[in-house]
Design an enzyme around this catalytic site. Structure first.
Site, PDB file in Angstrom:
ATOM      1  N   GLN A 178      40.067  43.562  32.473  1.00  0.00           N
ATOM      2  CA  GLN A 178      39.828  42.711  33.652  1.00  0.00           C
ATOM      3  C   GLN A 178      39.612  43.522  34.930  1.00  0.00           C
ATOM      4  OE1 GLN A 178      42.811  39.092  33.237  1.00  0.00           O
ATOM      5  NE2 GLN A 178      43.497  40.869  32.086  1.00  0.00           N
ATOM      6  N   ARG A 186      50.078  55.307  42.583  1.00  0.00           N
ATOM      7  CA  ARG A 186      51.060  54.401  43.175  1.00  0.00           C
ATOM      8  C   ARG A 186      52.135  55.200  43.921  1.00  0.00           C
ATOM      9  NH1 ARG A 186      49.931  49.158  41.308  1.00  0.00           N
ATOM     10  NH2 ARG A 186      49.215  48.959  39.170  1.00  0.00           N
ATOM     11  N   ARG A 195      41.507  27.655  14.643  1.00  0.00           N
ATOM     12  CA  ARG A 195      42.763  28.268  15.104  1.00  0.00           C
ATOM     13  C   ARG A 195      43.011  27.923  16.566  1.00  0.00           C
ATOM     14  NH1 ARG A 195      41.309  34.211  12.745  1.00  0.00           N
ATOM     15  NH2 ARG A 195      42.338  34.009  10.721  1.00  0.00           N
ATOM     16  N   GLU A 253      50.228  36.534  32.834  1.00  0.00           N
ATOM     17  CA  GLU A 253      51.291  37.462  32.404  1.00  0.00           C
ATOM     18  C   GLU A 253      52.630  37.173  33.085  1.00  0.00           C
ATOM     19  OE1 GLU A 253      50.025  41.415  33.543  1.00  0.00           O
ATOM     20  OE2 GLU A 253      50.044  40.921  35.669  1.00  0.00           O
ATOM     21  N   ASP A 291      44.503  40.217  41.584  1.00  0.00           N
ATOM     22  CA  ASP A 291      45.468  39.112  41.428  1.00  0.00           C
ATOM     23  C   ASP A 291      45.253  38.000  42.469  1.00  0.00           C
ATOM     24  OD1 ASP A 291      46.586  40.753  39.495  1.00  0.00           O
ATOM     25  OD2 ASP A 291      48.079  41.581  40.868  1.00  0.00           O
TER      26      ASP A 291
HETATM   27  O1  F6P Z   1      47.954  44.201  40.473  1.00  0.00           O
HETATM   28  C1  F6P Z   1      46.909  44.379  39.588  1.00  0.00           C
HETATM   29  C2  F6P Z   1      47.423  44.482  38.175  1.00  0.00           C
HETATM   30  O2  F6P Z   1      46.306  44.632  37.325  1.00  0.00           O
HETATM   31  C3  F6P Z   1      48.311  43.337  37.719  1.00  0.00           C
HETATM   32  O3  F6P Z   1      47.591  42.176  37.411  1.00  0.00           O
HETATM   33  C4  F6P Z   1      49.035  43.984  36.568  1.00  0.00           C
HETATM   34  O4  F6P Z   1      50.285  43.376  36.316  1.00  0.00           O
HETATM   35  C5  F6P Z   1      49.216  45.391  37.027  1.00  0.00           C
HETATM   36  O5  F6P Z   1      48.238  45.643  38.009  1.00  0.00           O
HETATM   37  C6  F6P Z   1      49.080  46.409  35.918  1.00  0.00           C
HETATM   38  O6  F6P Z   1      49.372  47.649  36.463  1.00  0.00           O
HETATM   39  P1  F6P Z   1      49.118  49.049  35.715  1.00  0.00           P
HETATM   40  O7  F6P Z   1      47.664  49.372  35.882  1.00  0.00           O
HETATM   41  O8  F6P Z   1      49.998  49.991  36.440  1.00  0.00           O
HETATM   42  O9  F6P Z   1      49.476  48.851  34.280  1.00  0.00           O
END
Ligand code: F6P
Length: 342
Positions: A274, A72, A163, A222, A128
């Site tokens: 995921q 990143r 549950r 989330e 996403d």
């Molecule tokens: O943007 C993709 C994603 O998987 C989001 O759904 C999630 O919030 C984020 O990246 C998680 O990022 P990292 O891999 O830096 O924990």
């Protein structure tokens, strides 16, 4: 022409299929030369390149992750960052342009570099599905399939124990994964960021499902905010772009649901599962097509644009069209699904 390819931001099933599509079409049809750029913009800034030929991309369409690595990194940061330094680095390696495969942050950086005179072309990726100007991004379908399968499993154990099961999925500030996986798995409530709900509203649907003899399944994105919360739940600090790292809302909801309904409730965070593993067939096809069209776009000199899916066609759109606002779930799509709640 010599072209660098990078993958940047969170990884996503289908990245390797794009790389393969670009390299196959670019080398076989257009006689282009390619280099792989290691770890996203970090590799551009550090001049970390390696030859990428037909040999390196063989068999890649089914392989998860990215053979290029990702990060990143912001290309404008650090002593070797910035457009001027990057232009010199690219010139030194005789690289004429970059194909950047990434999400919003990557495309924003690509747009800035393009405006500063660097030849950059984009390929949108994100599980996403939050990017505008593309109907679907590759990775999303795979994530939805994984989440659906996980929820099918949660339902059988929920049924055995009577549950309520809460499944938290990714998606950042949009609810596409929750909506699609929730519909596919037959969830009794779907909580998405676009539609804040109160805990009583959620508990009401849980109770309805329980009263019908079902073990309720709640899907929560989330980025969901309970009514009264100012922002999405986060207790994991900030990411490299100073954005809150999301996750944990499922654990907030579960005890509250249990308290109100009296039903034993468990939360499961699906997390990075995921994003891992092989892309679905849909994502392999979409990613491959985007790669093939990215090679065409290089030859046409269509810099400053990204290839994107609109309807069933792959088209080109300027970076700006994809940036700024998010591709959120429209109200009518949520209302469709709400008919199935409870
Ligand atoms: O943007 C993709 C994603 O998987 C989001 O759904 C999630 O919030 C984020 O990246 C998680 O990022 P990292 O891999 O830096 O924990």
């Amino acid at each position: 022409m010599k072209i660098g390819i990078l993958t940047s931001g969170g990884d996503c099933p289908g990245l390797n299929a794009v790389i393969r599509g670009v390299v196959l079409k670019g080398t076989m049809t257009y006689d282009l030369e390619f280099v792989g750029i290691r770890d996203g913009w970090r590799g551009v800034v550090d001049g970390d390149f390696f030859p990428l030929t037909r040999h390196e991309v063989k068999g890649l369409s089914k392989v998860g992750g990215t053979i290029l690595g990702t990060s990143r990194t912001n290309p404008y940061e650090g002593p070797r960052g910035g457009a001027e330094n990057i232009a010199k680095t690219l010139y030194g390696h005789r690289i004429d342009g970059i194909i950047a495969i990434g999400g919003e942050g990557t495309l924003a950086a690509a747009n800035r570099l393009y405006n500063d005179g660097i030849n950059v072309l984009g390929v949108p990726k994100t599980i996403d599905n939050d990017l505008r100007a593309t109907d679907y991004s590759f990775g999303f379908d795979t994530a939805v399939n994984i989440a659906t399968e996980a929820m099918d499993r949660l339902r059988t154990t929920g049924d055995s124990h009577q549950r309520c099961m809460v499944a938290e999925v990714m998606g950042r500030h949009v609810g596409w994964i929750a909506l699609h996986a929730g519909i596919a798995a037959g969830a009794h409530v779907i909580c998405i960021p676009e539609v804040p709900m109160s805990i009583d509203q959620i508990a009401e649907q849980v109770s309805k499902a329980r009263d019908r003899g079902r073990a309720p399944l709640v899907v929560v994105s989330e980025g969901f905010t309970l009514q009264g919360m100012d922002e999405a739940y986060s207790d994991k600090g900030l990411d490299a772009f100073n954005r809150p790292r999301l996750g944990g809302i499922g654990e907030v909801l579960a005890p509250e649901i249990e308290r109100i309904t009296g039903m034993e409730t468990r939360a499961t965070v699906l997390g990075h599962i995921q994003r891992g593993g092989s892309p679905s067939a849909f994502d392999r096809v979409l990613a491959t097509r985007l790669g093939l069209h990215a090679a065409d776009a290089v030859v046409d000199g269509a810099w400053g644009q990204m290839v994107s899916m609109q309807g069933t066609d792959i088209v080109r759109v300027p970076f700006e069209e994809a940036l700024g606002e998010l591709n959120t779930v429209p109200q009518y799509r949520y209302e469709e699904a709400a008919a199935l709640f409870g």
